[in-house]
Design an enzyme around this catalytic site. Structure first.
Site, short mmCIF file in Angstrom:
data_model
loop_
_atom_site.label_atom_id
_atom_site.label_comp_id
_atom_site.label_asym_id
_atom_site.label_seq_id
_atom_site.Cartn_x
_atom_site.Cartn_y
_atom_site.Cartn_z
N ASP A 1 -34.55 -16.34 -26.00
CA ASP A 1 -35.35 -17.27 -25.09
C ASP A 1 -36.46 -17.98 -26.00
OD1 ASP A 1 -36.36 -14.66 -26.04
OD2 ASP A 1 -36.91 -14.07 -23.86
N GLU B 1 -35.04 -6.09 -14.82
CA GLU B 1 -34.61 -6.42 -16.10
C GLU B 1 -33.19 -7.21 -15.85
OE1 GLU B 1 -37.51 -6.78 -17.92
OE2 GLU B 1 -36.85 -5.70 -19.63
N THR C 1 -45.92 -17.46 -27.50
CA THR C 1 -44.91 -16.60 -26.51
C THR C 1 -45.61 -15.48 -26.13
OG1 THR C 1 -42.65 -16.05 -26.43
CG2 THR C 1 -43.87 -15.05 -28.40
C1 DMJ Z 1 -43.94 -10.39 -24.67
O1 DMJ Z 1 -44.03 -9.66 -26.02
C2 DMJ Z 1 -43.62 -11.91 -25.11
O2 DMJ Z 1 -43.80 -12.81 -23.93
C3 DMJ Z 1 -42.26 -12.22 -25.75
O3 DMJ Z 1 -42.00 -13.52 -25.84
C4 DMJ Z 1 -41.22 -11.48 -24.61
N1 DMJ Z 1 -41.46 -10.15 -24.48
C5 DMJ Z 1 -42.79 -9.99 -23.95
C6 DMJ Z 1 -42.98 -10.18 -22.37
O4 DMJ Z 1 -42.09 -9.99 -21.61
#
Ligand code: DMJ
Length: 666
Positions: A261, A354, A465
């Site tokens: 992602d 999930e 992110t």
């Molecule tokens: C967070 O640590 C960040 O958004 C990461 O990019 C994806 N996983 C988690 C949230 O789900």
């Protein structure tokens, strides 16, 4: 294959349409401005319930166990949740707690510890948290400058990044998944890492380089992106896991969710923040391929990166960031449809599991939990910002209600271990405070008449992110006029869709302007449809015309094919043939025609078969048959590749060497 794809899309559309009408009914009573303020304040209260619970019962441990009101060390044993919460405190205007937290961290944190940590998690949570807080605390223009602050967090960030650097010492430039903060890479460290793990480091390391004038951080992370992108398939897709020494893909499922992602996310955001067109070019190619091979409007599937054969028709909750990314890319129409589809899953369960199986229309076995993830909130906020469509406020209100009724627990917010039974689990990931609550608060504050750093502050901000605020200051950003608006992705070569701005400071949105002020956008939502919204074109993006490879001479490396259970892609020469020639898929509803009763959920009764002959395709749509399916994958010779009817998506990766590397969250 095409006709199958169309049928599959139709089925998915029908599924989402029925939920769409449900959603419309449920959202008929829109959020008023007064209610937006109340919701904003409620979200603030949610933050403090969890933050105070952490400080009281867990600090300085990493994370809170909100049911038992205890602390636990999860990724590093260095007050992770406090660091991850810093810029949310600043955003909420909590000067006192922000200053006290920065001071404590400056005095007490140290990374000189014998601990092996995830490069990815440490970068996005700790490095990102420190840098964003540093940029707020050190700058008068933010209104949150701390007078006594003397760059302590920046020094900590630099120290930490130096300790992560040994991970990048690999033949491919793609970093190891983990590194010991004191001793460098462990002798027996796994050489397998995820694409997200190797490709989601550019923002934090790039910002650090620009703040310290030391190019090394930016160089190694850009090199890692090159290392990954150079190994893309001929379809411009990347797999999920790769060997950082040989450069061989060890997991060839391409998708926009788990394990990949934020690789996409950081391509575009690195361009938006740093103004480097190279990232834009890569993003354009990667995005176009994702939309071509992975997008089954409005959903996304996982396909084999070489053949584009569908591997998993599965929604996974990490995919929910994608509509938000599309807002930044200026591709809002598909974002609107996909968000509606993803939100329909939320509405069905009260949370997103999930994994949600698009063939069976059920929660995927083994993927029933909701660990307080923020992705759907993130996209909801960005879509509201782009469109000012009040239904996004209604969606946000639903999410708040679910969290309050289902996840709130004595000392914070609990993971939901099973979305069907709303069972609570004694864990609260730090991203709940860094992201989930932050995006909800931003959503309602924007609606209430924004008074916050992101909307009214001195800079344009890119969210990392992990939701950390990274400002496009002159020191950090080389952004020139063409991308001073953060949403300037020029879609070259596609005349069917219009480019448009997602900046909200132009135009007006008719039915919303009165109540929410005039800095509103041009989206005029119809009563009945999320899609096909007209937008005015404010795009200032560049249309480079050249592919990234043409301009920068980075071509993909011909991969060495190894046996891979999921792809069994035997004949390299077939790469010259079209996907349609090589693979076709047969969805065979075993019980459809003879009227036999469908079996229950545990007994799958549909086949989705790949056949190599490219010939007749019989498609019997499982959507209209039952809630369950057997998904069978055959290779080109008709040999069965998998038969695990109760397939747990996570099990795919059991061949990897460490669990940390297997499942880095994006
Ligand atoms: C967070 O640590 C960040 O958004 C990461 O990019 C994806 N996983 C988690 C949230 O789900």
């Amino acid at each position: 294959m095409r006709s199958l794809m169309h049928l599959f899309s139709l089925y998915l559309l029908l599924f989402s349409a029925s939920y769409d009408s449900f959603v419309h009914r449920a959202l008929a009573d829109g959020v008023t401005p007064v209610e937006a303020q109340q919701l904003r304040d409620e979200v603030r209260g949610m933050f403090y319930h969890a933050f105070d619970g952490y400080m009281e019962h867990a600090f300085p441990k990493d994370e809170l166990r909100p049911l038992s009101c205890q602390g636990e060390d999860t990724i590093g044993n260095y007050a992770l949740t406090l660091i991850d919460s810093l810029d949310t405190l600043a955003l909420l205007g909590d000067r006192e707690r922000f200053a006290a937290s920065v001071e404590w961290i400056g005095k007490n944190l140290q990374f000189d510890i014998n601990k092996t940590v995830s490069v990815f998690e440490t970068t996005i949570r700790i490095l990102g948290g420190l840098l964003s807080a540093h940029l707020i605390a050190s700058d008068y223009a933010t209104g949150m400058r701390i007078p006594s602050y003397e760059d302590q967090l920046l020094h900590l960030a630099e120290d930490l990044a130096r300790r992560l650097l040994p991970a990048f010492d690999t033949p491919t430039g793609i970093p190891f998944g983990s590194v010991n903060l004191m001793h460098g890479v462990d002798e027996h460290e796994s050489k397998i890492t995820s694409t997200a793990g190797g490709g989601t480091l550019t923002l934090e390391f790039g910002v650090l380089s620009r703040l310290t004038n030391d190019p090394i951080y930016e160089e190694v992370t850009k090199n890692a992106v090159h290392g990954l992108w150079a190994r893309r398939s001929k379809l411009n897709l990347v797999g999920a896991h790769i060997n950082v020494f040989t450069g061989e893909w060890t997991q060839k499922d391409a998708g926009i969710g788990t394990s990949i992602d934020s690789f996409y996310e950081y391509l575009l955001k690195a361009y938006l923040l740093f103004g480097e067109e190279e990232y834009l070019y890569i993003f354009q190619e990667a995005y176009a391929a994702a939309m071509h091979y992975l997008h089954n409007d409005p959903w996304y599937v996982e396909v084999n990166m070489d053949s584009a054969a569908i591997v998993w028709p599965l929604f996974n909750s990490l995919q929910a960031f994608w509509p938000g990314l599309q807002v930044l890319a200026g591709d809002i129409d598909p974002a609107i449809r996909t968000h509606a589809a993803f939100f329909s899953v939320w509405k069905r369960y009260g949370f997103t599991p999930e994994g949600f199986n698009l063939a069976t229309l059920n929660v995927q076995q083994g993927q029933k939990s909701y660990p307080l993830r923020p992705e759907l909130m993130e996209s909801t906020y960005l879509l509201f910002k782009a469109t000012r469509d009040p239904r996004y406020l209604d969606a946000g209100r639903d999410m708040v209600a679910s969290l309050q009724y289902g996840a709130r627990c004595p000392c914070g917010y609990c993971h939901i271990s099973d979305v069907e039974f709303h069972k609570q689990e004694d864990h609260m990931e730090s991203f709940f405070l860094a992201e989930t609550v932050k995006y909800l608060w931003l959503l309602f504050d924007l609606a209430a008449g924004p008074d916050n750093l992101v909307e009214n502050g001195p800079y344009k901000y890119v969210f990392s992110t992990e939701g950390h605020l990274l400002p496009a200051t002159p020191q950090i950003s080389l952004v020139r006029e063409h991308c001073s608006y953060l949403g300037a992705y020029c879609r070259s070569g596609d005349s069917r869709r219009k480019s448009f701005t997602s900046d909200t400071s132009y135009g007006e949105q008719k039915n919303y302007t009165k109540e929410y002020g005039s800095r509103i956008h041009t989206y005029l939502p119809s009563e009945t449809s999320y899609a096909s919204a007209p937008f005015s074109g404010f795009i200032k993006g560049v249309c480079p015309g050249l592919t990234h490879g043409q301009k920068f001479g980075i071509s993909y490396l011909n991969p060495t094919y190894t046996h891979d259970n999921n792809s069994d892609y035997k004949d390299r020469d077939q790469g010259e043939h079209s996907v349609e020639e090589r693979h076709s898929i047969v969805i065979d509803a075993a019980d459809q025609d003879d009227g036999k009763e469908q079996s229950d959920n545990s007994e799958y009764n549909e086949d989705i078969r790949e056949s190599g002959d490219g010939g007749s395709q019989s498609v019997k749509d499982p959507a209209f048959q039952s809630n369950s399916a057997v998904i069978v994958f055959n290779d080109d010779d008709g040999n069965r590749l998998t038969d695990d009817s109760n397939y747990n998506h996570d099990d795919r990766e059991s061949g990897d060497e460490t669990s940390e590397n297997r499942f880095p969250q994006r």
